[in-house]
Design an enzyme around this catalytic site. Structure first.
Site, mmCIF file in Angstrom:
data_model
loop_
_atom_site.group_PDB
_atom_site.id
_atom_site.type_symbol
_atom_site.label_atom_id
_atom_site.label_comp_id
_atom_site.label_asym_id
_atom_site.label_seq_id
_atom_site.Cartn_x
_atom_site.Cartn_y
_atom_site.Cartn_z
ATOM 1 N N LYS A 9 31.368 -23.893 0.475
ATOM 2 C CA LYS A 9 29.927 -23.662 0.275
ATOM 3 C C LYS A 9 29.099 -24.914 0.622
ATOM 4 C CE LYS A 9 30.535 -20.091 -3.271
ATOM 5 N NZ LYS A 9 29.997 -19.558 -4.533
ATOM 6 N N TYR A 49 27.008 -10.718 -0.108
ATOM 7 C CA TYR A 49 27.102 -10.639 -1.571
ATOM 8 C C TYR A 49 26.454 -9.364 -2.132
ATOM 9 C CZ TYR A 49 28.899 -15.422 -2.209
ATOM 10 O OH TYR A 49 29.683 -16.549 -2.227
ATOM 11 N N ASN A 112 29.455 -24.151 -6.645
ATOM 12 C CA ASN A 112 30.854 -24.192 -7.098
ATOM 13 C C ASN A 112 31.866 -24.368 -5.958
ATOM 14 O OD1 ASN A 112 30.709 -21.593 -6.127
ATOM 15 N ND2 ASN A 112 31.627 -20.619 -7.918
ATOM 16 N N HIS A 115 34.215 -20.151 -2.172
ATOM 17 C CA HIS A 115 34.322 -18.727 -2.488
ATOM 18 C C HIS A 115 35.663 -18.250 -1.990
ATOM 19 C CE1 HIS A 115 33.579 -14.387 -2.541
ATOM 20 N NE2 HIS A 115 34.129 -14.384 -1.343
ATOM 21 N N GLU A 126 35.716 -8.858 3.900
ATOM 22 C CA GLU A 126 35.055 -10.163 4.082
ATOM 23 C C GLU A 126 35.504 -10.845 5.383
ATOM 24 O OE1 GLU A 126 35.585 -12.371 0.439
ATOM 25 O OE2 GLU A 126 34.223 -11.044 -0.651
#
Ligand code: CMP
Length: 137
Positions: A9, A49, A112, A115, A126
Site C-alpha cells: 500500500k 474494494y 496497514n 493487502h 483480485e
C-alpha cells in the site's frame, strides 16, 4: 499450488520498504509470479474494494489507496492465500503478531502496509482485476 494477490500500500511504498516486504514473501516460500507498480484511480479503488462500500471506513479507504503508488503482485506457492495472511498479520497493526509485516511496517488500520486476498475465490477475482494472463509466469 495456489496464487494470491498482494498489494504493497501507499504508506509502505512511501517508506521505501518494497524490497523488505518482497523479501518476506520470497524467504517464506512465496514466489513472485507477477509484479507491477501503479497508481489507483478513485474508480479503481472503489471497484477493487466494492465489497466494503457500505462500511463506514469506505471513503477513507479509497482516499488512502489513491494517495500514492502501490505495488501489486501475484504470489504463488503452497497454501499461498493463508501463508500470505499469516505473514501480513492482523488487519490492525496494533493487534498484529510480532515479526509480521504489519507489526513491523504499518502504522494504523488504514495505513496497514499490505493487502492480501482473504480466500482462493477472491484471490482469483483480485488477480484478474490487475493482471492479464500473459503478465503472470
Ligand atoms: P485490507 O486488507 O486492504 O482490506 C480492507 C481495508 O480497509 C483493510 O485492509 C484496512 O486497511 C481498511 N480498514 C479501515 N478500517 C477498517 C475496519 N474497521 N475494519 C477492517 N478494515 C478496515
Amino acid at each position: 499450488m495456489e496464487q494470491t494477490l498482494s498489494i504493497i500500500k501507499p504508506d509502505a511504498v512511501k517508506k521505501g520498504v518494497i524490497g523488505k516486504i518482497v523479501d518476506r514473501f520470497e524467504s517464506n516460500g512465496l514466489r513472485i509470479a507477477a509484479m507491477k507498480k501503479l497508481e489507483l484511480s478513485k474508480k479503481d479503488a472503489q471497484n477493487f474494494y466494492a465489497v466494503h462500500r457500505e462500511r463506514p471506513f469506505f471513503g477513507e479507504l479509497v482516499e488512502f489507496m489513491t494517495s500514492g503508488p502501490v505495488v501489486v503482485m501475484v504470489l504463488e506457492g503452497e497454501d499461498a492465500v493463508s501463508k500470505n495472511r499469516k505473514l501480513m498479520g492482523a488487519t490492525n497493526p496494533k493487534e498484529a503478531e510480532k515479526g509480521t509485516i504489519r507489526a513491523d511496517f504499518a502504522e494504523s488500520i488504514d495505513a496497514n502496509a499490505v493487502h492480501g486476498s482473504d480466500s482462493l475465490e477472491n484471490a482469483n477475482i483480485e488477480i484478474n482485476f490487475f493482471f492479464a494472463k500473459r503478465e503472470i509466469s
